[in-house]
Design an enzyme around this catalytic site. Structure first.
Site, short mmCIF file in Angstrom:
data_model
loop_
_atom_site.label_atom_id
_atom_site.label_comp_id
_atom_site.label_asym_id
_atom_site.label_seq_id
_atom_site.Cartn_x
_atom_site.Cartn_y
_atom_site.Cartn_z
N TYR A 184 -42.72 -4.92 34.45
CA TYR A 184 -43.14 -5.33 33.09
C TYR A 184 -43.90 -4.21 32.38
CZ TYR A 184 -46.29 -7.81 29.81
OH TYR A 184 -47.03 -8.21 28.74
N ASP B 268 -38.51 3.14 41.60
CA ASP B 268 -38.75 1.69 41.72
C ASP B 268 -37.86 1.16 42.84
OD1 ASP B 268 -39.79 -0.58 39.32
OD2 ASP B 268 -38.72 -1.26 41.11
N LEU C 120 -36.92 -1.87 43.02
CA LEU C 120 -36.17 -2.96 42.37
C LEU C 120 -36.30 -4.29 43.11
CD1 LEU C 120 -32.93 -1.09 41.16
CD2 LEU C 120 -35.03 -1.58 39.89
N PHE D 88 -47.44 2.58 38.68
CA PHE D 88 -47.50 1.14 38.39
C PHE D 88 -47.01 0.30 39.58
CE2 PHE D 88 -47.01 3.28 34.37
CZ PHE D 88 -47.86 2.60 33.51
N ALA E 164 -46.61 -1.88 42.34
CA ALA E 164 -47.57 -2.65 43.15
C ALA E 164 -47.22 -4.13 43.02
CB ALA E 164 -48.99 -2.44 42.63
N TYR F 185 -55.64 -8.98 46.26
CA TYR F 185 -55.06 -8.12 45.22
C TYR F 185 -56.13 -7.17 44.67
CZ TYR F 185 -53.57 -6.71 40.57
OH TYR F 185 -53.30 -5.97 39.44
N PHE G 272 -57.35 -5.43 32.03
CA PHE G 272 -57.65 -6.86 31.94
C PHE G 272 -56.28 -7.54 31.84
CE2 PHE G 272 -62.29 -7.29 32.12
CZ PHE G 272 -62.57 -5.97 32.43
#
Ligand code: UDP
Length: 336
Positions: A13, A33, A35, A74, A76, A142, A170
């Site tokens: 995203y 990635d 995927l 990113f 994760a 997390y 946030f």
């Protein structure tokens, strides 16, 4: 010559919105990635390499075949609830996976990193709004996994000269304003898309009384009893990454830094539902259910350090813009 940025998790995203923005601003982009949760068709620019962070061979080949200037990391797992029930998965992906990436970066002498961290590292803060100096005591795996990486980054800066900026997000919200890409999680667990799915269901003839929408907890110590979060538009998150990269280029002596990314304003779950009702024109019903494990009552940023030091200003600070962009996306791409 254009600079080349490696975007791990670029099919996800936030990562896919980052790829779009980097491309628009003239950067070369390589996406890495596995995927497992990302979507190949969300990568609308750059070159996609399918690979896992633990796969050093594939990672090494990416670094040897491209002249990479920096990494934006990113990739994760990012579901609070899932991290409570599947902590092993979270530490393996988020911590050891990141370490594998950092070791590859050091080996190939790529020493500039922007890292996706989170406000979940703060746990239940004693004071609001949250500044970067607020003590970090995560209450779920997390948040803990991201905090562990922040520590690793500090140690790698000292020992190996790896420069990094950890951006503590946030709540990411919204979609590209032109509707070219959007939010697609499977399963979807986030509040805003779930509200909009419910609005879609009713719009296409569903009965409001059969609502799928659940409000997790109404007995928090907040203005209406539901959790408060600071929602930041995904494009604003992405523009902060570019500012972070520019800062590291301008100040090469920097070590490991951390910045909050939010808009300094909190909404309760019920306020988000009301705003969605207004924008979609759908009267939404919901069921109040028990609290979700691992949810702190209130997370609101003081992001003034990012605004000042990164020279960053959110362009879509009003949650209604995030809702409007997400609604347009889901109207055009309803969930299957
Ligand atoms: N939430 C909710 N119902 C849902 C999903 C989320 O009431 O179906 C609440 C959740 O408890 C939290 C807020 O909405 O207080 C935002 O949750 P989300 O999962 O979107 O993001 P998080 O804050 O966990 O990163």
């Amino acid at each position: 010559m254009s600079q080349t940025i490696l975007v791990t998790g670029g099919a996800g995203y936030i990562g896919s919105h980052m790829v779009r923005l980097l491309d628009q601003q003239g950067y070369n982009v390589i996406v890495y990635d596995n995927l497992e949760r990302g979507n190949a068709d969300a990568v609308i620019a750059g070159k996609l390499v399918q690979g896992d962070l633990h796969d050093r061979q594939t990672l090494d080949s990416v670094f040897t075949s491209h002249n990479i200037d920096a990494v934006m990391h990113f990739a994760a797992l990012a579901y609070v609830g899932e991290s409570v029930t599947e902590p092993a998965m979270y530490y393996r992906n988020n911590v050891t996976g990141t370490q594998s990436l950092l070791d590859a970066m050091c080996q190939h002498d790529v020493k500039t990193l922007v890292f996706s961290s989170t406000c979940a590292t703060y746990g239940v803060p004693e004071k609001l709004p949250i500044t970067e100096d607020t003590p970090q005591n995560p209450i779920n795996p997390y948040g803990q996994s991201k905090l562990m990486v922040e520590q690793v980054l500090k140690d790698y800066a000292t020992a190996y000269g790896l420069r990094s900026i950890a951006l503590r997000y946030f709540n990411a919200a919204g979609c590209s304003e032109d509707g070219s890409i959007g939010e697609r999680h499977d399963p979807e667990t986030h509040l805003l898309p779930l509200i909009l799915f419910e609005a879609l269901r009713i719009k296409s003839g569903g009965n409001a009384k059969d609502t799928n929408l659940m409000v997790f907890g109404d007995d928090f110590d907040t203005r209406d009893g539901t959790c408060v979060r600071d929602y930041i538009h995904v494009n604003d998150l992405c523009s902060a990454h570019i500012q972070a990269f520019k800062r590291m280029q301008k100040l090469p002596e920097l070590g490991a830094e951390q910045f909050n990314l939010g808009v300094n304003r909190g909404y309760t779950v019920l306020e988000v539902i009301d705003a969605c009702s207004e924008i979609t024109g759908v009267d939404l019903s919901y069921n109040k259910v028990a609290r979700r494990a691992g949810d702190p009552p209130m997370l609101v940023a003081d992001a003034s350090r990012a605004m000042n030091e990164l020279q960053w200003t959110p362009q879509f600070a009003d949650i209604r813009q995030s809702i409007t962009h997400a609604w347009n996306w889901f109207l055009a791409h309803p969930p299957e």
